[in-house]
Design a protein around this motif. Structure first.
Motif, PDB file in Angstrom:
ATOM      1  N   LEU A  68       0.819  -1.210   0.000  1.00 50.92           N
ATOM      2  CA  LEU A  68       0.000   0.000   0.000  1.00 50.92           C
ATOM      3  C   LEU A  68       0.854   1.261   0.000  1.00 50.92           C
ATOM      4  CD1 LEU A  68      -2.584  -1.122   2.716  1.00 50.92           C
ATOM      5  CD2 LEU A  68      -3.016  -0.957   0.260  1.00 50.92           C
ATOM      6  N   SER A  69       0.210   2.383  -0.348  1.00 54.14           N
ATOM      7  CA  SER A  69       0.897   3.673  -0.375  1.00 54.14           C
ATOM      8  C   SER A  69       0.318   4.671   0.624  1.00 54.14           C
ATOM      9  CB  SER A  69       0.800   4.276  -1.786  1.00 54.14           C
ATOM     10  OG  SER A  69      -0.553   4.589  -2.107  1.00 54.14           O
ATOM     11  N   ASP A  70      -0.632   4.233   1.452  1.00 50.17           N
ATOM     12  CA  ASP A  70      -1.374   5.167   2.302  1.00 50.17           C
ATOM     13  C   ASP A  70      -0.491   5.897   3.305  1.00 50.17           C
ATOM     14  OD1 ASP A  70      -4.073   4.469   1.317  1.00 50.17           O
ATOM     15  OD2 ASP A  70      -3.599   2.522   2.175  1.00 50.17           O
ATOM     16  N   THR A  71       0.485   5.190   3.876  1.00 50.29           N
ATOM     17  CA  THR A  71       1.352   5.789   4.880  1.00 50.29           C
ATOM     18  C   THR A  71       2.691   5.063   4.883  1.00 50.29           C
ATOM     19  OG1 THR A  71       1.732   5.995   7.278  1.00 50.29           O
ATOM     20  CG2 THR A  71       0.155   4.330   6.568  1.00 50.29           C
ATOM     21  N   ARG A  77      -7.253   8.755  -7.389  1.00 52.25           N
ATOM     22  CA  ARG A  77      -7.820   7.430  -7.132  1.00 52.25           C
ATOM     23  C   ARG A  77      -9.286   7.346  -7.587  1.00 52.25           C
ATOM     24  NH1 ARG A  77      -7.162   3.694  -1.623  1.00 52.25           N
ATOM     25  NH2 ARG A  77      -7.299   1.711  -2.732  1.00 52.25           N
ATOM     26  N   ARG A 120       5.106  -2.248   1.043  1.00 57.05           N
ATOM     27  CA  ARG A 120       4.909  -1.073   0.198  1.00 57.05           C
ATOM     28  C   ARG A 120       5.293  -1.288  -1.280  1.00 57.05           C
ATOM     29  NH1 ARG A 120       4.108   3.799   1.923  1.00 57.05           N
ATOM     30  NH2 ARG A 120       5.611   4.746   0.489  1.00 57.05           N
ATOM     31  N   HIS A 126      -1.843   2.104  -5.994  1.00 55.26           N
ATOM     32  CA  HIS A 126      -0.796   2.171  -4.973  1.00 55.26           C
ATOM     33  C   HIS A 126       0.591   1.999  -5.584  1.00 55.26           C
ATOM     34  CE1 HIS A 126      -3.362   2.465  -1.504  1.00 55.26           C
ATOM     35  NE2 HIS A 126      -4.044   1.386  -1.854  1.00 55.26           N
TER      36      HIS A 126
END
Length: 301
Positions: free
Chosen positions: A183-186, A247, A192, A217
């Motif tokens: 993921l790329s959220d945080t 998105r 990642r 992502h």
């Protein structure tokens, strides 16, 4: 769930779905799309109503042949069965749901070596088997959680591999597949990148542990989408869609989804592509724009 959609095996016809929208701007081309793009609950609530069964039926009438539902494990067993039955009657495929355990993503996670978290993960994998049976699912999303700053990355990777092996032992006899999602959220999240996830899947060495390659992502974290799909191809079990930035639906950002979809189609992809994104416009206009965007991006043949 609307009982009228499900009782006695009866299904609302496509013309009924059109009539319900009350708009004259419906697309003329409602043939099945070339790839199985999976809608979400709420994606067509303006055109089809808030009832999820109605949205599934409407999506079918628009040429979509799959659905995914992150929150499936939170639905009642009766709802899960009704959704599964409707999808089966329509000939639609069920995409991912999330293996939920406590808060997701985890504030603490499988990257540490805490037995309580591992035990919870094992139990939720067992629960997921029963959910999958009720809704005819095959794939389920797993996120290992946050980076454990007290441990080196090598130790964290080893802990994740061990947890994934335990989960795979539960799912493999049932033909089910965990798909691990970078993921790329945080930056606090451990997983990642696609190569990182690829290495973990290789180490787990099970058909029940694969990559969920979310193209939104991965565009944010590493770019070079087609080349990176090719490099990770033999461990990719599932794909998700979302243009960047924003998105939203294909065609609203920098990504050339027509080329990406053609590449995936030409490679003979047999899985599902989840529409895990928002809409660039609100209301019926936004939902019609979404359908048009998929028709355009899918017109690669």
């Amino acid at each position: 769930m609307q009982q009228s959609l499900l009782a006695g095996g009866a299904l609302v016809t496509a013309s009924g779905a059109f009539a319900k929208t009350g708009t004259k701007d419906m697309p003329d081309d409602n043939q099945p799309l070339h790839l199985p793009y999976a809608i979400h609950d709420g994606m067509f609530n303006n055109l089809a109503g808030n009832d999820f069964a109605s949205q599934i039926q409407f999506a079918y009438s628009m040429g979509f042949r799959a659905m995914e539902d992150n929150g499936m494990m939170s639905r009642t067993p009766d709802e899960q069965k009704k959704i599964g039955n409707l999808m089966a009657k329509l000939g639609m495929r069920m995409g991912v749901f999330v293996i939920e355990f406590d808060k997701w993503p985890l504030s603490t996670s499988l990257t540490g070596n805490k037995k309580e978290w591992r035990d919870k993960f094992i139990q939720y994998c067992k629960d997921a088997v029963e959910v999958a049976k009720r809704c005819n699912a095959k794939w389920m999303t797993v996120v290992p959680g946050n980076y454990e700053k007290s441990l080196s990355e090598a130790y964290q990777t080893s802990n994740v591999i061990d947890a994934m092996r335990r989960g795979a032992e539960i799912l493999e006899p049932h033909g089910l597949v965990m798909v691990m999602e970078p993921l790329s959220d945080t930056p606090d999240l451990f997983l990642r990148h696609s190569d990182q996830t690829y290495a973990i899947c290789k180490a787990v060495n099970s058909p029940s542990c694969k990559i969920l390659f979310d193209m939104y992502h991965m565009q944010r974290n590493e770019g070079n989408i087609i080349a990176n799909i090719d490099k990770a191809w033999d461990e990719i079990g599932y794909l998700q869609i979302g243009d960047n930035p924003g998105r939203n639906e294909p065609g609203t950002g920098e990504m050339n989804y027509k080329n990406i979809f053609k590449h995936i189609y030409d490679k003979g992809y047999k899985g599902i592509l989840g529409m895990e994104h928002g809409k660039s416009k609100t209301g019926k206009e936004g939902e019609l724009a979404l359908i048009k965007a998929y028709r355009e991006a899918d017109s690669f043949l």
